[in-house]
Design a protein around this motif. Structure first.
Motif, PDB file in Angstrom:
ATOM      1  N   LEU A 126       0.836  -1.221  -0.048  1.00 39.18           N
ATOM      2  CA  LEU A 126      -0.033   0.090  -0.038  1.00 39.18           C
ATOM      3  C   LEU A 126       0.805   1.285   0.094  1.00 39.18           C
ATOM      4  N   GLY A 127       2.163   1.063   0.550  1.00 40.05           N
ATOM      5  CA  GLY A 127       2.922   2.470   0.581  1.00 40.05           C
ATOM      6  C   GLY A 127       3.622   2.282  -0.693  1.00 40.05           C
ATOM      7  N   GLY A 128       3.746   1.707  -1.570  1.00 39.31           N
ATOM      8  CA  GLY A 128       4.237   1.902  -2.826  1.00 39.31           C
ATOM      9  C   GLY A 128       5.419   0.777  -3.202  1.00 39.31           C
ATOM     10  N   TYR A 129       5.624  -0.023  -2.344  1.00 39.00           N
ATOM     11  CA  TYR A 129       6.682  -1.021  -2.619  1.00 39.00           C
ATOM     12  C   TYR A 129       6.526  -1.834  -3.787  1.00 39.00           C
ATOM     13  N   PRO A 130       7.461  -2.053  -4.648  1.00 37.43           N
ATOM     14  CA  PRO A 130       7.155  -2.617  -5.985  1.00 37.43           C
ATOM     15  C   PRO A 130       6.368  -4.027  -6.079  1.00 37.43           C
ATOM     16  N   ALA A 131       5.264  -4.004  -7.014  1.00 30.13           N
ATOM     17  CA  ALA A 131       4.509  -5.188  -6.871  1.00 30.13           C
ATOM     18  C   ALA A 131       5.314  -6.349  -7.690  1.00 30.13           C
ATOM     19  N   GLY A 132       4.577  -7.381  -7.679  1.00 35.02           N
ATOM     20  CA  GLY A 132       4.950  -8.499  -8.523  1.00 35.02           C
ATOM     21  C   GLY A 132       5.847  -9.727  -7.549  1.00 35.02           C
ATOM     22  N   LEU A 133       5.936  -9.233  -6.422  1.00 36.12           N
ATOM     23  CA  LEU A 133       6.700  -9.954  -5.390  1.00 36.12           C
ATOM     24  C   LEU A 133       6.103 -10.908  -4.571  1.00 36.12           C
ATOM     25  N   GLY A 134       4.926 -10.845  -4.714  1.00 37.54           N
ATOM     26  CA  GLY A 134       3.884 -11.781  -3.650  1.00 37.54           C
ATOM     27  C   GLY A 134       4.458 -13.071  -3.375  1.00 37.54           C
ATOM     28  N   GLY A 135       4.718 -13.807  -4.581  1.00 36.57           N
ATOM     29  CA  GLY A 135       5.073 -15.299  -4.274  1.00 36.57           C
ATOM     30  C   GLY A 135       6.465 -15.434  -3.477  1.00 36.57           C
ATOM     31  N   LEU A 136       7.382 -14.496  -3.596  1.00 36.66           N
ATOM     32  CA  LEU A 136       8.697 -14.327  -3.049  1.00 36.66           C
ATOM     33  C   LEU A 136       8.367 -14.266  -1.524  1.00 36.66           C
ATOM     34  N   HIS A 137       7.529 -13.221  -1.300  1.00 32.25           N
ATOM     35  CA  HIS A 137       7.231 -12.678   0.303  1.00 32.25           C
ATOM     36  C   HIS A 137       6.319 -13.666   0.851  1.00 32.25           C
ATOM     37  N   PHE A 138       5.577 -14.418   0.260  1.00 30.68           N
ATOM     38  CA  PHE A 138       4.751 -15.578   0.688  1.00 30.68           C
ATOM     39  C   PHE A 138       5.849 -16.589   1.227  1.00 30.68           C
ATOM     40  N   HIS A 139       6.596 -17.119   0.495  1.00 34.76           N
ATOM     41  CA  HIS A 139       7.571 -18.049   0.736  1.00 34.76           C
ATOM     42  C   HIS A 139       8.476 -17.544   2.098  1.00 34.76           C
ATOM     43  N   ARG A 140       8.942 -16.457   1.719  1.00 35.85           N
ATOM     44  CA  ARG A 140       9.760 -15.989   3.046  1.00 35.85           C
ATOM     45  C   ARG A 140       8.959 -15.987   4.343  1.00 35.85           C
ATOM     46  N   THR A 141       7.586 -15.404   4.063  1.00 37.66           N
ATOM     47  CA  THR A 141       6.791 -15.590   5.433  1.00 37.66           C
ATOM     48  C   THR A 141       6.537 -16.917   6.105  1.00 37.66           C
ATOM     49  N   MET A 142       6.256 -17.787   5.116  1.00 32.46           N
ATOM     50  CA  MET A 142       6.410 -19.343   5.400  1.00 32.46           C
ATOM     51  C   MET A 142       7.388 -19.710   6.163  1.00 32.46           C
ATOM     52  N   TRP A 143       8.768 -19.404   5.726  1.00 31.13           N
ATOM     53  CA  TRP A 143       9.911 -19.880   6.327  1.00 31.13           C
ATOM     54  C   TRP A 143      10.137 -19.112   7.610  1.00 31.13           C
ATOM     55  N   SER A 144       9.912 -17.850   7.619  1.00 25.00           N
ATOM     56  CA  SER A 144      10.304 -17.130   8.803  1.00 25.00           C
ATOM     57  C   SER A 144       9.338 -17.701   9.807  1.00 25.00           C
ATOM     58  N   GLY A 145       8.112 -18.184   9.893  1.00 20.38           N
ATOM     59  CA  GLY A 145       7.249 -18.903  10.814  1.00 20.38           C
ATOM     60  C   GLY A 145       7.946 -20.069  11.274  1.00 20.38           C
ATOM     61  N   LEU A 146       8.509 -21.023  10.414  1.00 22.00           N
ATOM     62  CA  LEU A 146       9.361 -21.984  10.954  1.00 22.00           C
ATOM     63  C   LEU A 146      10.548 -21.455  11.762  1.00 22.00           C
ATOM     64  N   VAL A 147      11.334 -20.598  11.166  1.00 19.98           N
ATOM     65  CA  VAL A 147      12.528 -20.107  11.908  1.00 19.98           C
ATOM     66  C   VAL A 147      12.192 -19.462  13.186  1.00 19.98           C
ATOM     67  N   ASP A 148      11.076 -18.639  13.418  1.00 19.66           N
ATOM     68  CA  ASP A 148      10.891 -18.221  14.653  1.00 19.66           C
ATOM     69  C   ASP A 148      10.329 -19.190  15.484  1.00 19.66           C
ATOM     70  N   VAL A 149       9.678 -20.130  15.208  1.00 19.36           N
ATOM     71  CA  VAL A 149       9.172 -21.161  16.289  1.00 19.36           C
ATOM     72  C   VAL A 149      10.312 -21.951  16.920  1.00 19.36           C
ATOM     73  N   VAL A 150      11.341 -22.292  15.795  1.00 19.31           N
ATOM     74  CA  VAL A 150      12.624 -22.933  16.256  1.00 19.31           C
ATOM     75  C   VAL A 150      13.265 -22.089  17.279  1.00 19.31           C
ATOM     76  N   CYS A 151      13.333 -20.709  17.053  1.00 17.30           N
ATOM     77  CA  CYS A 151      13.976 -19.744  17.903  1.00 17.30           C
ATOM     78  C   CYS A 151      13.214 -19.764  19.003  1.00 17.30           C
ATOM     79  N   PHE A 152      12.130 -19.919  19.097  1.00 17.76           N
ATOM     80  CA  PHE A 152      11.009 -19.777  20.466  1.00 17.76           C
ATOM     81  C   PHE A 152      11.409 -21.019  21.187  1.00 17.76           C
ATOM     82  N   LEU A 153      11.396 -22.238  20.692  1.00 13.44           N
ATOM     83  CA  LEU A 153      11.681 -23.555  21.061  1.00 13.44           C
ATOM     84  C   LEU A 153      12.868 -23.569  21.934  1.00 13.44           C
ATOM     85  N   VAL A 154      14.033 -22.904  21.190  1.00 16.21           N
ATOM     86  CA  VAL A 154      15.197 -22.640  22.095  1.00 16.21           C
ATOM     87  C   VAL A 154      15.227 -21.946  22.912  1.00 16.21           C
TER      88      VAL A 154
END
Lengths: 169, 277
Positions: A126-154
């Motif tokens: 909405l703030g004007g960041y370049p469009a067309g990178l939705g797939g990349l951001h989706f994957h990154r968000t999914m992986w960040s969920g995994l990384v964050d939960v591992v970090c939480f468990l540690v």
């Protein structure tokens, strides 16, 4: 209330958030997995919100997000909105799932990371960041969920170990 | 049922309303500053407070890293040292010959003069990265007090790093060329084909290159004539070329020359306008 679901106090929360912010901007960027790096702030906000409820989670998330926006570049208030909503969602989640076990909170942390990623990139778009990178951001968000939960468990394991040592003494 | 507010309840309600108004005000200031491409007061305050702490953490991190690396690499350090000493002697001799050549050719002399003025560049240390990793950006420990200007180019020993996007009195934020929002006019050195170098997360790619261009892996890509960098600075080397039959242009994937994985010391260049004065 047992030790797991007792909310932390504000001074210790502020210290945790400050340390998390400094670590994220100096060391943690080296630890990336498939483009996703550890987001300690998300972990702390979700953990706190799971024990303190949606209202406090929203306020703590908003304050952490504001600090992250102030230190980041070109993000406006995207982190503020994203972390505040993630805190609120995690707090609400704790009303449906009893956060009395580490795995329940781990699930809430994953939800928090996903909400944070989705709202952040929507706000950036909405703030004007370049469009067309939705797939990349989706994957990154999914992986960040995994990384964050591992970090939480540690972190939780370390915290539980320290608690046990203190109780033995 | 209508809630009945006591004086204590009213005080709490007023505090909540006041908090929301204050928060909205701060949010509006942040958004306004982001739209103008400037640092808000809050950002300046937080950055100024955070930079000394980040400097300590960054120094500790690089110290530990260097100590570990020197222990691991000790056996081959002496061999490498001897080889580098030989290379240094060779390069000194080449430098001397090139200076002599530059002095006799007027056009080259002008270039040499411009290159010499790069000595006006401001050395800086990288003290922080974007906390969420969403934007490929770094924080350096030199700001407007040291003469850093918004829009100035930043390089390291290898090549182009990025451009200064926001400046505080004691620090500056640099948008890396690997960020998706970054674009730099560039030219393939062998052949002089022009294009635009854009970020693609860990690498960069050069777009809008003519289909006539005969590109090969290993070719050097340098900065073109632009507002941020002086021409001729190394961006990287081509690693592969994508040539679509239906497309008007080619795309070249480039391995950046700058060491983005371990950025520590950088140079903030004076703006090209000031170089031609």
């Amino acid at each position: 209330m047992n030790e797991v679901d007792r909310p932390a106090r504000w001074p210790s929360l502020a210290l945790e958030a400050a340390i998390a912010l400094v670590l994220q901007s100096t060391w943690l960027h080296r630890l990336t997995f498939r483009g996703a790096s550890i987001d300690l702030l998300v972990v702390f906000v979700a953990w706190y919100a799971a024990t303190a409820g949606p209202g406090r989670g929203l306020v703590f998330g908003a304050l952490c997000g504001l600090a992250e926006d102030a230190l980041a570049m070109q993000t406006g208030v995207a982190h503020t909105v994203a972390l505040a909503l993630a805190g609120a969602v995690c707090g609400l989640g704790s009303r449906f799932v009893l956060p009395d076990s580490v795995f329940a909170i781990a699930g809430i942390v994953v939800a928090g990371a996903l909400v944070n990623g989705a709202v952040f990139w929507a706000a950036m778009s909405l703030g004007g960041y370049p469009a067309g990178l939705g797939g990349l951001h989706f994957h990154r968000t999914m992986w960040s969920g995994l990384v964050d939960v591992v970090c939480f468990l540690v972190l939780w394991s370390a915290w539980a170990w320290l608690r046990n040592r203190q109780s033995i003494r | 049922m209508v809630p009945i507010y006591t004086s204590r309840g009213e005080g709490k309600l007023l505090a909540v309303i006041g908090g929301i108004i204050l928060f909205a005000l701060v949010a509006l200031l942040q958004i306004d500053a982001a739209r103008k491409g400037q640092e808000s007061f809050l950002s300046q305050l937080v950055t100024t407070v955070a930079v000394p702490v980040e400097s300590v953490f960054a120094a500790a991190g690089s110290g530990l890293h260097a100590a570990g690396a020197s222990v691991v690499n000790f056996p081959r350090l002496s061999v490498e040292n001897a080889r580098l000493r030989d290379e240094l002697h060779t390069l000194r001799a080449q430098d001397s010959a090139l200076r002599e050549a530059a002095a006799v050719a007027p056009e080259v002399q002008r270039f040499a003069l411009r290159a010499a003025r790069l000595s006006d560049a401001i050395p800086a240390t990288v003290v922080g990265y974007d906390p969420s990793g969403a934007v490929n950006a770094i924080t350096i420990n030199r700001g407007s007090r040291a003469g850093v200007e918004q829009g100035a180019g930043v390089v390291d020993a290898g090549g182009v790093v990025g451009r200064v996007d926001a400046v505080s009195p004691f620090s500056a934020k640099v948008l890396l060329i690997t960020d998706y929002t970054s674009s730099v006019p560039a030219v393939v050195q062998q052949g002089r084909w022009w294009g635009i170098v854009r970020g693609s997360e860990t690498r960069v790619q050069m777009t809008y290159i003519s289909q006539d261009a005969k590109l090969k892996a290993g070719m050097r890509v340098v900065t073109g004539q632009g507002r941020v960098f002086p021409p001729g600075l190394l961006i990287g080397h081509i690693i592969s070329v994508v040539r679509g039959d239906a497309s008007l242009y080619q795309v070249a994937k480039i391995q950046p020359a700058a060491a983005f994985g371990r950025l520590e010391h950088v140079l903030v260049l004076p703006k090209p306008g000031s170089l031609t004065k």
